[in-house]
Design a protein around this motif. Structure first.
Motif, PDB file in Angstrom:
ATOM      1  N   TYR A 168      40.087 -66.215 -21.686  1.00  0.00           N
ATOM      2  CA  TYR A 168      40.222 -67.592 -21.203  1.00  0.00           C
ATOM      3  C   TYR A 168      40.567 -67.622 -19.714  1.00  0.00           C
ATOM      4  O   TYR A 168      40.004 -68.405 -18.941  1.00  0.00           O
ATOM      5  CB  TYR A 168      41.310 -68.293 -22.018  1.00  0.00           C
ATOM      6  CG  TYR A 168      41.482 -69.763 -21.701  1.00  0.00           C
ATOM      7  CD1 TYR A 168      40.556 -70.699 -22.156  1.00  0.00           C
ATOM      8  CD2 TYR A 168      42.566 -70.211 -20.959  1.00  0.00           C
ATOM      9  CE1 TYR A 168      40.704 -72.043 -21.884  1.00  0.00           C
ATOM     10  CE2 TYR A 168      42.729 -71.555 -20.677  1.00  0.00           C
ATOM     11  CZ  TYR A 168      41.800 -72.472 -21.135  1.00  0.00           C
ATOM     12  OH  TYR A 168      41.955 -73.807 -20.851  1.00  0.00           O
ATOM     13  N   GLU A 169      41.471 -66.734 -19.304  1.00  0.00           N
ATOM     14  CA  GLU A 169      41.916 -66.741 -17.910  1.00  0.00           C
ATOM     15  C   GLU A 169      40.848 -66.215 -16.963  1.00  0.00           C
ATOM     16  O   GLU A 169      40.760 -66.641 -15.810  1.00  0.00           O
ATOM     17  CB  GLU A 169      43.204 -65.926 -17.788  1.00  0.00           C
ATOM     18  CG  GLU A 169      44.403 -66.635 -18.423  1.00  0.00           C
ATOM     19  CD  GLU A 169      45.597 -65.719 -18.623  1.00  0.00           C
ATOM     20  OE1 GLU A 169      45.522 -64.542 -18.200  1.00  0.00           O
ATOM     21  OE2 GLU A 169      46.609 -66.184 -19.177  1.00  0.00           O
ATOM     22  N   GLN A 182      38.846 -68.986 -15.871  1.00  0.00           N
ATOM     23  CA  GLN A 182      39.536 -69.826 -14.883  1.00  0.00           C
ATOM     24  C   GLN A 182      39.543 -69.176 -13.500  1.00  0.00           C
ATOM     25  O   GLN A 182      39.442 -69.856 -12.483  1.00  0.00           O
ATOM     26  CB  GLN A 182      40.978 -70.097 -15.345  1.00  0.00           C
ATOM     27  CG  GLN A 182      41.092 -70.668 -16.748  1.00  0.00           C
ATOM     28  CD  GLN A 182      40.210 -71.891 -16.957  1.00  0.00           C
ATOM     29  OE1 GLN A 182      40.181 -72.797 -16.130  1.00  0.00           O
ATOM     30  NE2 GLN A 182      39.482 -71.918 -18.066  1.00  0.00           N
ATOM     31  N   THR A 219      48.255 -71.687 -11.027  1.00  0.00           N
ATOM     32  CA  THR A 219      47.205 -72.547 -11.572  1.00  0.00           C
ATOM     33  C   THR A 219      46.820 -72.119 -12.984  1.00  0.00           C
ATOM     34  O   THR A 219      46.771 -72.935 -13.907  1.00  0.00           O
ATOM     35  CB  THR A 219      45.969 -72.534 -10.665  1.00  0.00           C
ATOM     36  OG1 THR A 219      46.341 -72.947  -9.355  1.00  0.00           O
ATOM     37  CG2 THR A 219      44.900 -73.473 -11.205  1.00  0.00           C
ATOM     38  N   ILE A 220      46.542 -70.823 -13.151  1.00  0.00           N
ATOM     39  CA  ILE A 220      46.105 -70.347 -14.457  1.00  0.00           C
ATOM     40  C   ILE A 220      47.243 -70.431 -15.462  1.00  0.00           C
ATOM     41  O   ILE A 220      47.034 -70.724 -16.642  1.00  0.00           O
ATOM     42  CB  ILE A 220      45.550 -68.916 -14.349  1.00  0.00           C
ATOM     43  CG1 ILE A 220      44.243 -68.950 -13.541  1.00  0.00           C
ATOM     44  CG2 ILE A 220      45.311 -68.316 -15.724  1.00  0.00           C
ATOM     45  CD1 ILE A 220      43.579 -67.621 -13.375  1.00  0.00           C
ATOM     46  N   ILE A 273      47.217 -73.952 -16.551  1.00  0.00           N
ATOM     47  CA  ILE A 273      46.065 -74.222 -17.408  1.00  0.00           C
ATOM     48  C   ILE A 273      46.246 -73.576 -18.778  1.00  0.00           C
ATOM     49  O   ILE A 273      45.989 -74.187 -19.819  1.00  0.00           O
ATOM     50  CB  ILE A 273      44.769 -73.704 -16.739  1.00  0.00           C
ATOM     51  CG1 ILE A 273      44.454 -74.534 -15.479  1.00  0.00           C
ATOM     52  CG2 ILE A 273      43.596 -73.759 -17.710  1.00  0.00           C
ATOM     53  CD1 ILE A 273      43.311 -73.978 -14.658  1.00  0.00           C
ATOM     54  N   SER A 274      46.728 -72.319 -18.772  1.00  0.00           N
ATOM     55  CA  SER A 274      46.894 -71.603 -20.032  1.00  0.00           C
ATOM     56  C   SER A 274      48.021 -72.195 -20.864  1.00  0.00           C
ATOM     57  O   SER A 274      47.930 -72.249 -22.094  1.00  0.00           O
ATOM     58  CB  SER A 274      47.175 -70.119 -19.746  1.00  0.00           C
ATOM     59  OG  SER A 274      46.063 -69.530 -19.100  1.00  0.00           O
TER      60      SER A 274
END
Length: 726
Positions: free
Chosen positions: A299-300, A303, A676-677, A680-681
Motif C-alpha cells: 500500500y505504501e 503512495q 504523509t504516508i 494515509i496509512s
C-alpha cells in the motif's frame, strides 16, 4: 541516514519479560483451562460490505480466535506501564483486548489482500491460490505460505525476531546472575552517540547456504551455545552453560508461576522452549505482524509513487507551503531564535529573517578542556579576591591576568575510560589494522565494533567518524582495563584537531594553527577599550586561536550538504564530533543535533564564549576558534550557519539530489514520506477497522476475562500480591 519503516500497522505481542517484572494473581486456580479459553472470535467474511476485489477470497479466512493467554501475555509485556500511569485494570485490559481484536481484523483483511496479490503477481487464478492456501494443515503453515514459504525472508525475519526476543529475555536474567557473581562491574557512564548497537531493520543472520543462522540458547540439550548460530557473537561475557541454565530456569519459572501460568508445567516439556504453546503463540503473532506489514508495504509503495510523480510537484508544493508559513512565523528575530532548538533532519528551518544584529545565527560544537580540581579551587579564591561589582565583567583586570596563568597549565586527557570499564564495554582492539591508515593514533583501541566492523547487521553511526583510537596506553587485565592516558595542553589539542580532521578527510584541509603569541602577556591596559567614556572589556583578548577549514571550491560550504556523507563538510563535522566525545567535559553538547544554537545578538552564554562563537559564525561554517572562560578552554567549531541577509535558505534540486542520502533534498523527502504516508496509512487502517470490526464480524466473551477487569488498583494488587503467598 538510516530509514525506518513508516508504519508498524498494529500492536503485537512480543516476548520481553524482564528479570524484574513483578506479578499479581491474574488467573484462576484451574490455570491451564482458564488460560486456554477463547475470549474473542473474528471473521471478517461476515462483514455486510466487503471490497469487491476481495470477494473471491472471503471464505479463506474462516474464524480466528483470541485466547486468554494472549491477553495476559500482552498485559505482562506492556500493561504494567499503563497501570503505573494511573489507569485502572479494567481500562488497561479493555484497551489491550481492543488491540488484539483489531490485530485479528487486520490480519484477516491482509490475508485476503495478499492472496489476491499472489494470484496477480504469479499469474494464477483465485481458485489456484486458494487451493494451495487451504491445503496447508495449520494456521502457521498458511501464514508462512502467504509470506512466501519457510525459506522466505519474511518468515526468517519473524523467526529471528522471536528467537532474539527470547535470548534477550534470558539475557536479562543471566546478567543479574553474572552481576551477583562479580564485584568488578563498572558503573561509570559517558554519553554515547545515538544509534550505538542499533540493528538494521529486517536484519536476520544467515549461513553460507542462506539459511537462518540463529537459535535460542538455554543451556539444555538442543539449545546449546554451539547450536545458537550468530547468537554466539552476542553471548554475555562470563556466561557459562551453568549460568545460562539458571537464567533460563528463572525465566520459565516466571512464565509458569501461579501469577502468570503462561506455560503448563505439568503437561509441557519445559526444557524444549520452542515446543511450548505460549512460544508457538508468539511465533504466530510474529507471522501475523509480518502479514500486516507486507500489506502496508504494498500500500505504501503505491503512495510513494504518488509523492514523486509529476516532476516532484507534490514535494515542491509542500516545500513552498512550509516556506511561506515560516516566512510569517519567523518574521522577527525572537520568534526565529526560539525555533532553532527544534531544528533536526525531520524539522527543517527553510527561512531566516534579515538579522538586525551584526552577524548571523548558527550552530557550534564545543570541546571544553576544563580546569582540574586544584586549578578550580584557585580560580574560586581569585574570584573572591578580585571581585569588583563596578568593573565590566564583575572582576578587576588582575583576575583575568591570573586566570590566563592557570589556563596555560590546563592539561586534558581522553575521557572515554567509561567505554572500557563502565556499565557496558564498548572498546575493542582493531586487529590486523595499520596505524595511520585504518585508524588515527597509536593504541589501536577503538569503540563500537558492531557499528563499524559488523555493518552487515548494525547501522553505521551518524556524525561520528569512528577512527580516533583511545589516546593513551591500554592494558587488558583479567576483569577490567588499566588505562594510562596521554596529557595534552591546549597547543597539543589543537594539533590533534588539525591532524585528525586531515586524517578523516584525507586532505590537508586544516592548515597548521598558529596561536596568539601575545595571549599570556595580557595587561590591565590592553584588557579594556573605551566605550562612551567607560572601560569595556575587549573580549578579543580571550581568543587564543582561530581559523577556517579549507574547503575546496567544489566543496564550498553548502548547508544542503551538511549531512551528506560524501561531502567534506560532513567528514569534518564527524571528526570534530568524535573529538567532542573523546575530550569535552561539557557533555550536554553531545546530545545536540548540530551542537549549540547561537543567536546573532545577546545570548545566555558566558561573554567570552559568546564573542568567540559570534566571530567564528560570522566567518562561516567550517570556522573554528579557541577562547578562554571560567570553565577552561573552549575549542569551538562552526557546524552550520544561516544567511544573515535572511530569506529562503535552500534552492532545492529534487531530481539531482533526492536519492543522495543525507542531502537536504533527501531528508526533506524522507520527512514528507514519513508524515504523509503515515497519515494515509493510519487513515487506511482506521477505515479497515471501522468497516470490518463490527457486531457481524467480532464476538467477544467478556465473562471469560471478567476476573481480569475486576482487578483493583490497590496495595494488594500493585505490591506484587505479597499477602497471597506469590
Amino acid at each position: 541516514m538510516s530509514k525506518k519503516k513508516l508504519i508498524s500497522g498494529v500492536i503485537a505481542s512480543t516476548v520481553i519479560l524482564s528479570a524484574t517484572l513483578g506479578g499479581c494473581g491474574l488467573v484462576s486456580a484451574n490455570a491451564a483451562a482458564d488460560m486456554s479459553q477463547v475470549i474473542a472470535e473474528i471473521n471478517v467474511s461476515n462483514a455486510v460490505t466487503l471490497d469487491k476485489e476481495l470477494d473471491a477470497y472471503k471464505n479463506t479466512v474462516g474464524t480466528s480466535t483470541v485466547i486468554k493467554r494472549e491477553l495476559v501475555a500482552y498485559f505482562l509485556n506492556t500493561g504494567y506501564s499503563y497501570i503505573q500511569s494511573g489507569l485502572s485494570y479494567e481500562q488497561v485490559f479493555t484497551m489491550l483486548m481492543n488491540g488484539l481484536v483489531e490485530n485479528g481484523v487486520l490480519t484477516q483483511y491482509a490475508t485476503m489482500y495478499l492472496l489476491k496479490e499472489k494470484a496477480e503477481s504469479e499469474n494464477l487464478t483465485a481458485q489456484q491460490v486458494i487451493s494451495e492456501y487451504e491445503s496447508k494443515e495449520t494456521e502457521v503453515e498458511k501464514y508462512e505460505y502467504l509470506l512466501g514459504g519457510k525459506d522466505s525472508d519474511d518468515v526468517k525475519i519473524a523467526t529471528y525476531s522471536l528467537y532474539s526476543s527470547l535470548n534477550n529475555a534470558i539475557d536479562s536474567y543471566e546478567k543479574n546472575i553474572l552481576d551477583e557473581d562479580s564485584s568488578t562491574t563498572g558503573s561509570d557512564k559517558r554519553t554515547t552517540p545515538g544509534g550505538v548497537d542499533t540493528e538494521k531493520e529486517n536484519f536476520f543472520p544467515v549461513d553460507k547456504d542462506g539459511e537462518l543462522d540463529y537459535n535460542v540458547y538455554t543451556g539444555y540439550e538442543g539449545y546449546l551455545l554451539p547450536q545458537s548460530g550468530a547468537y554466539q557473537k552476542d553471548v554475555l561475557d562470563g556466561s557459562t552453560r551453568s549460568t545460562r541454565i539458571r537464567a533460563y530456569n528463572s525465566f520459565i519459572s516466571s512464565l509458569a508461576s501461579s501469577s502468570y501460568d503462561l506455560v503448563d508445567k505439568k503437561n509441557e516439556n519445559l526444557r524444549d522452549i520452542l515446543s511450548l504453546n505460549y512460544i508457538q503463540d508468539e511465533y504466530k503473532s510474529q507471522l501475523e505482524q509480518r502479514i500486516i506489514n507486507k500489506y502496508y508495504e504494498i500500500y505504501e509503495t503505491e503512495q510513494e509513487e504518488f509523492i514523486k510523480k509529476d516532476d516532484y510537484s507534490f514535494i515542491d508544493s509542500t516545500y513552498n507551503d512550509i516556506l511561506n508559513l515560516q516566512t510569517e512565523q519567523y518574521a522577527t528575530e525572537s520568534s526565529f531564535a526560539s525555533a532553532l532548538g527544534d531544528m533536526s533532519d525531520s524539522s527543517f528551518i527553510l527561512y531566516s529573517p534579515d538579522s538586525e544584529e551584526t552577524g548571523t545565527y548558527g550552530f557550534v560544537y564545543n570541546i571544553l578542556l576544563p580546569f582540574n580540581s586544584s586549578q578550580s579551587a584557585q580560580l574560586t579564591a581569585m574570584q573572591t579576591v578580585y571581585k569588583d561589582e563596578k568593573a565590566d565583567g564583575g572582576y578587576k583586570a588582575d583576575y583575568y591576568i591570573a586566570r590566563n596563568a592557570l589556563l596555560r597549565n590546563i592539561e586534558t586527557t581522553d575521557q572515554r575510560s567509561a567505554w572500557f570499564n563502565g556499565e557496558k564495554e564498548y572498546a575493542y582492539h582493531k586487529k590486523n589494522a595499520v596505524p595511520g591508515k585504518d585508524y588515527y593514533g597509536d593504541s589501536g583501541w577503538l569503540f563500537f565494533e558492531n557499528n563499524f566492523e559488523n555493518t552487515y547487521r548494525y547501522e553505521t553511526l551518524e556524525k561520528y567518524a569512528g577512527k580516533y583510537a583511545y589516546n593513551g596506553k591500554v592494558f587488558k587485565a583479567e576483569n577490567d582495563y588499566v588505562l594510562v592516558p596521554e596529557k595534552l595542553d591546549i597547543d597539543e589539542m589543537l594539533d590533534e584537531f588539525m591532524n585528525y580532521v586531515n586524517f578523516v578527510t584525507g586532505e590537508n584541509i586544516v592548515s597548521p594553527i598558529t596561536p596568539n603569541t601575545n595571549y599570556y602577556n595580557l595587561t590591565a591596559d590592553s584588557l579594556y577599550t573605551k566605550e562612551n567614556g567607560k572601560d569595556k572589556i575587549n573580549y578579543e583578548n580571550f581568543i587564543y586561536a582561530e581559523g577556517k577549514v579549507n574547503f575546496t571550491e567544489d566543496e564550498a560550504y553548502n548547508r544542503a550538504n551538511v549531512l551528506y556523507s560524501e561531502s567534506d563538510q560532513y567528514k569534518v563535522l564527524s571528526a570534530v564530533n568524535e573529538l567532542q566525545y573523546a575530550y569535552t567535559t561539557d557533555t550536554s553538547v553531545l546530545s545536540q543535533y548540530l551542537g549549540y544554537s547561537v543567536e546573532a545578538g545577546k545570548t545566555s552564554y558566558i561573554k567570552e564564549f559568546e564573542h568567540a562563537t559570534h566571530k567564528a559564525i560570522n566567518n562561516g561554517a567550517g570556522s573554528y576558534a579557541v577562547c578562554a572562560g571560567d570553565y577552561g578552554w573552549h575549542l569551538i567549531y562552526v557546524t552550520y550557519t544561516f544567511d544573515n541577509m535572511g530569506g529562503n535558505q535552500y534552492s532545492p534540486d529534487w531530481a539531482e539530489n533526492i536519492d543522495k542520502e543525507g542531502t537536504f533534498e533527501n531528508l526533506f523527502y524522507e520527512m514528507i514520506k514519513k508524515n504523509t504516508i503515515s497519515d494515509i496509512s493510519t487513515t487506511r487502517r482506521t477505515q479497515i477497522i471501522t468497516e470490518y470490526k463490527t457486531d457481524d464480524t467480532v464476538t467477544t466473551y467478556k465473562n471469560r476475562y471478567q476476573d481480569l477487569l475486576d482487578l483493583k488498583n490497590d496495595n494488594t494488587n500493585t505490591n506484587n500480591n505479597n499477602n497471597s503467598g506469590n
